[in-house]
Design an enzyme around this catalytic site. Structure first.
Site, PDB file in Angstrom:
ATOM      1  N   ASN A 155      96.995 -44.553 -35.358  1.00  6.50           N
ATOM      2  CA  ASN A 155      97.951 -43.975 -34.423  1.00  6.50           C
ATOM      3  C   ASN A 155      98.451 -42.660 -35.004  1.00  6.50           C
ATOM      4  OD1 ASN A 155      99.975 -43.360 -32.605  1.00  6.50           O
ATOM      5  ND2 ASN A 155     101.373 -44.951 -33.337  1.00  6.50           N
ATOM      6  N   LYS A 166     100.391 -40.520 -33.649  1.00  4.50           N
ATOM      7  CA  LYS A 166     101.735 -40.146 -33.187  1.00  4.50           C
ATOM      8  C   LYS A 166     101.717 -38.673 -32.749  1.00  4.50           C
ATOM      9  CE  LYS A 166     103.634 -43.801 -36.040  1.00  4.50           C
ATOM     10  NZ  LYS A 166     104.773 -44.296 -36.852  1.00  4.50           N
ATOM     11  N   HIS A 179     104.760 -49.382 -28.249  1.00  3.19           N
ATOM     12  CA  HIS A 179     104.951 -49.107 -29.676  1.00  3.19           C
ATOM     13  C   HIS A 179     106.445 -49.095 -29.991  1.00  3.19           C
ATOM     14  CE1 HIS A 179     105.084 -46.801 -33.447  1.00  3.19           C
ATOM     15  NE2 HIS A 179     103.851 -47.246 -33.644  1.00  3.19           N
ATOM     16  N   GLU A 239     108.310 -47.120 -31.476  1.00  5.62           N
ATOM     17  CA  GLU A 239     109.001 -45.856 -31.238  1.00  5.62           C
ATOM     18  C   GLU A 239     109.237 -45.616 -29.748  1.00  5.62           C
ATOM     19  OE1 GLU A 239     106.308 -43.469 -33.448  1.00  5.62           O
ATOM     20  OE2 GLU A 239     107.079 -44.232 -35.361  1.00  5.62           O
ATOM     21  N   GLU A 291     104.150 -55.473 -34.995  1.00  4.35           N
ATOM     22  CA  GLU A 291     104.832 -54.440 -35.766  1.00  4.35           C
ATOM     23  C   GLU A 291     106.223 -54.928 -36.166  1.00  4.35           C
ATOM     24  OE1 GLU A 291     103.866 -50.143 -34.012  1.00  4.35           O
ATOM     25  OE2 GLU A 291     105.122 -51.351 -32.690  1.00  4.35           O
ATOM     26  N   GLY A 297     107.856 -46.834 -41.141  1.00  4.14           N
ATOM     27  CA  GLY A 297     108.469 -45.604 -41.627  1.00  4.14           C
ATOM     28  C   GLY A 297     109.405 -45.799 -42.799  1.00  4.14           C
ATOM     29  N   SER A 356     103.331 -49.759 -42.358  1.00  3.64           N
ATOM     30  CA  SER A 356     103.135 -49.356 -43.757  1.00  3.64           C
ATOM     31  C   SER A 356     101.788 -49.821 -44.320  1.00  3.64           C
ATOM     32  CB  SER A 356     104.280 -49.896 -44.625  1.00  3.64           C
ATOM     33  OG  SER A 356     105.526 -49.416 -44.154  1.00  3.64           O
TER      34      SER A 356
END
Length: 235
Positions: A7, A9, A85, A87, A155, A161, A197
């Site tokens: 991904n 992003k 996702h 985010e 996730e 992050g 991660s």
């Protein structure tokens, strides 16, 4: 065979993608490689590498400025799309209901949705991890889905992050629950990826966990030197 999805992003250019595709084309691997890139790169000739988008509108067409429909994504030749996702849930307000509608649009246009579910740190600390994961799967997957046209990605949102990785036991517990839930929904065998991660140093260990069928990789998918060790860490 594992699914290794990257991904990107909001990063990269078409030149970066062309270079990545060139580097990956020289690999000898049985793993399925998917690169989910910004909309501007979706029509890039990718050879044996599959291309996916990072989001899709829940609407088929209409006055929705700035949105991109599943039909438009499919028109580029892309085959996959990430839906829900962490985010998009955090910044764009995606809910399980929104994710289900987006996934339905993807399926209706021949795209395979990579449906993301997972818990926040607050939910984890409140002991709601299993509840959030199960409801995420049950409420985000369209009723017309089948085991061969969807992918689930777990996730742990608190790890993304932050450089944090759940323990093997935490990953195993989450993936076992997802697999069980999918079976109860008549979707036994649908692939389940782990995403948070992931890097070359831990990819093989993560993918050795029961019910982990691959990984969804963020920052480590942007450079060949980081992404290739993940791909080659397992057969």
């Amino acid at each position: 065979m594992k699914i290794i999805a990257g991904n990107w992003k909001m990063n990269g250019t078409k030149e970066n993608l062309i270079k990545m595709i060139h580097d990956l084309s020289e690999l000898s691997t049985e793993n399925k490689i998917i690169l989910c890139v910004p909309f501007t790169m979706l029509d890039t000739d990718s050879g044996k590498i599959s291309i996916g988008a990072q989001d899709v509108s829940q609407h088929a067409h209409g006055a929705y400025t700035g949105e991109v429909s599943a039909k438009m994504i499919a028109d580029t030749g892309a085959k996959y799309v990430i839906v829900g996702h962490s985010e998009c849930r955090q910044y764009h307000g995606d809910t399980n209901d929104t994710v289900r509608k987006k996934s339905a649009q993807a399926l209706a246009n021949g795209l395979t949705p990579i449906i993301c579910v997972g818990e926040t740190m607050d939910e984890k600390q409140a002991g709601k991890t299993m509840e959030i994961i199960e409801s995420g799967v049950r409420e985000s997957v369209p009723t017309d889905a089948s085991a061969d046209n969807i992918i689930i990605a777990y996730e742990p949102r608190w790890a993304i992050g932050a450089g944090l990785t759940p323990t093997r036991e935490e990953i195993a517990t989450a993936h076992t629950l997802i697999a069980k839930t999918l079976t109860e929904m008549g979707l036994d065998g649908a692939p389940v990826l782990y995403g948070a991660s992931v890097k070359g140093s831990n990819a093989a260990d993560i993918m050795s966990v029961t019910n982990v069928n691959g990984v969804l990789v963020g920052g480590a998918s942007l450079k060949s030197d980081d992404f290739i060790p993940i791909i080659t860490s397992v057969k």
